[in-house]
Structures are given as structure tokens and as C-alpha cells.
Write a protein that holds these residues in place. Structure first.
Motif, PDB file in Angstrom:
ATOM      1  N   HIS A 121       0.815  -1.212   0.000  1.00 34.94           N
ATOM      2  CA  HIS A 121       0.000   0.000   0.000  1.00 34.94           C
ATOM      3  C   HIS A 121       0.855   1.271   0.000  1.00 34.94           C
ATOM      4  CE1 HIS A 121      -3.466  -2.511   0.295  1.00 34.94           C
ATOM      5  NE2 HIS A 121      -2.964  -3.096   1.373  1.00 34.94           N
ATOM      6  N   GLN A 139       3.805   1.554  -1.384  1.00 36.63           N
ATOM      7  CA  GLN A 139       4.346   1.666  -2.740  1.00 36.63           C
ATOM      8  C   GLN A 139       3.290   2.185  -3.714  1.00 36.63           C
ATOM      9  OE1 GLN A 139       5.704  -2.336  -3.231  1.00 36.63           O
ATOM     10  NE2 GLN A 139       7.733  -1.905  -2.412  1.00 36.63           N
ATOM     11  N   LYS A 140       2.053   1.745  -3.552  1.00 35.60           N
ATOM     12  CA  LYS A 140       0.977   2.226  -4.421  1.00 35.60           C
ATOM     13  C   LYS A 140       0.728   3.716  -4.189  1.00 35.60           C
ATOM     14  CE  LYS A 140      -2.592  -0.389  -3.764  1.00 35.60           C
ATOM     15  NZ  LYS A 140      -3.669  -1.375  -3.602  1.00 35.60           N
ATOM     16  N   ALA A 141       0.803   4.163  -2.936  1.00 33.11           N
ATOM     17  CA  ALA A 141       0.591   5.578  -2.632  1.00 33.11           C
ATOM     18  C   ALA A 141       1.694   6.445  -3.230  1.00 33.11           C
ATOM     19  CB  ALA A 141       0.516   5.785  -1.121  1.00 33.11           C
ATOM     20  N   LEU A 156       3.534   5.710  -5.849  1.00 35.18           N
ATOM     21  CA  LEU A 156       3.335   5.683  -7.299  1.00 35.18           C
ATOM     22  C   LEU A 156       2.201   6.618  -7.713  1.00 35.18           C
ATOM     23  CD1 LEU A 156       4.263   4.445  -9.930  1.00 35.18           C
ATOM     24  CD2 LEU A 156       2.677   2.563  -9.538  1.00 35.18           C
ATOM     25  N   ALA A 157       1.111   6.622  -6.979  1.00 30.56           N
ATOM     26  CA  ALA A 157      -0.011   7.507  -7.300  1.00 30.56           C
ATOM     27  C   ALA A 157       0.408   8.971  -7.201  1.00 30.56           C
ATOM     28  CB  ALA A 157      -1.178   7.228  -6.361  1.00 30.56           C
ATOM     29  N   GLN A 158       1.187   9.306  -6.185  1.00 33.72           N
ATOM     30  CA  GLN A 158       1.658  10.687  -6.009  1.00 33.72           C
ATOM     31  C   GLN A 158       2.587  11.082  -7.153  1.00 33.72           C
ATOM     32  OE1 GLN A 158       0.514  12.635  -3.623  1.00 33.72           O
ATOM     33  NE2 GLN A 158       1.762  14.406  -4.084  1.00 33.72           N
ATOM     34  N   LEU A 196       2.635   9.943 -10.147  1.00 35.10           N
ATOM     35  CA  LEU A 196       1.915  10.015 -11.416  1.00 35.10           C
ATOM     36  C   LEU A 196       0.890  11.141 -11.447  1.00 35.10           C
ATOM     37  CD1 LEU A 196       1.454   6.199 -12.124  1.00 35.10           C
ATOM     38  CD2 LEU A 196       3.057   7.775 -13.201  1.00 35.10           C
ATOM     39  N   GLY A 224      -1.247  12.179  -8.844  1.00 36.84           N
ATOM     40  CA  GLY A 224      -2.480  11.924  -8.119  1.00 36.84           C
ATOM     41  C   GLY A 224      -2.781  13.029  -7.130  1.00 36.84           C
ATOM     42  N   ILE A 272      -4.856  12.867  -3.762  1.00 39.19           N
ATOM     43  CA  ILE A 272      -4.875  11.521  -3.210  1.00 39.19           C
ATOM     44  C   ILE A 272      -4.153  11.500  -1.870  1.00 39.19           C
ATOM     45  CG2 ILE A 272      -4.086   9.144  -3.537  1.00 39.19           C
ATOM     46  CD1 ILE A 272      -4.463   9.542  -6.514  1.00 39.19           C
ATOM     47  N   LEU A 273      -2.979  12.142  -1.827  1.00 40.65           N
ATOM     48  CA  LEU A 273      -2.198  12.202  -0.600  1.00 40.65           C
ATOM     49  C   LEU A 273      -1.984  13.651  -0.213  1.00 40.65           C
ATOM     50  CD1 LEU A 273       0.608   9.607  -1.398  1.00 40.65           C
ATOM     51  CD2 LEU A 273      -1.365   9.279   0.054  1.00 40.65           C
TER      52      LEU A 273
END
Length: 85
Positions: A65, A67-69, A71-73, A75, A77, A80-81
Motif C-alpha cells: 500500500h 508503494q501504491k501511494a 506511485l499515485a503521487q 503520477l 495523483g 490523493i495524498l
């Protein structure tokens, strides 16, 4: 290079293993917890690692989770964060 050292370590701890006999000495609600997962048949017996008292996670699952956060940031996102300022 590291093989000699690993062999020595395995020999030094060969008589030590968490097994059902050892777990029977603990409280009936005792939990075997290894993170990352212990080496089956070496550090812990299969019967302990598969028992209802076992809480063992795969090594990479605990980071998934985060790592996904990241990556989202990266890209884009936005939203999101929270910003890390």
C-alpha cells in the motif's frame, strides 16, 4: 562469498526451531508472529506456521500500500495524498 557464512549460521542454529512442542508450552492463545515470513522447516515447522495461532505475512505484502501511494503521487495523483511540505 556469503555461502560459507550462511552454512555456519545454519549449523549454529540447527537445534533451534519453533515447533508444536515449543508452542504447547505457551498460553493457548499465544500467537506466532514472524514478519517477514520465517523459513519453513528451518526456523519454524509447517504445523506452527499453518496453525490458527500463526500471524505470518508475505515479505512484500506489508509494503504494497505504501508503494501504491508513492506511485499515485508521482503520477500526478493530486488530492490523493496530503502534501509532504
Amino acid at each position: 562469498m556469503g555461502r560459507k557464512r550462511r552454512t555456519h549460521t545454519h549449523q549454529a542454529f540447527s537445534g533451534f526451531q519453533v515447533d508444536s512442542a515449543l508452542m504447547s508450552l505457551a498460553d493457548p492463545d499465544a500467537i506466532f508472529h514472524a514478519l517477514p515470513a520465517a523459513h519453513r522447516g528451518q526456523e519454524v515447522s509447517d504445523e506452527v506456521i499453518d496453525s490458527r495461532n500463526s500471524v505470518v505475512f508475505r515479505p512484500a505484502a506489508n509494503r504494497l500500500h505504501a508503494q501504491k501511494a508513492v506511485l499515485a503521487q508521482l503520477l500526478g495523483g493530486a488530492g490523493i495524498l496530503p502534501s509532504c511540505r
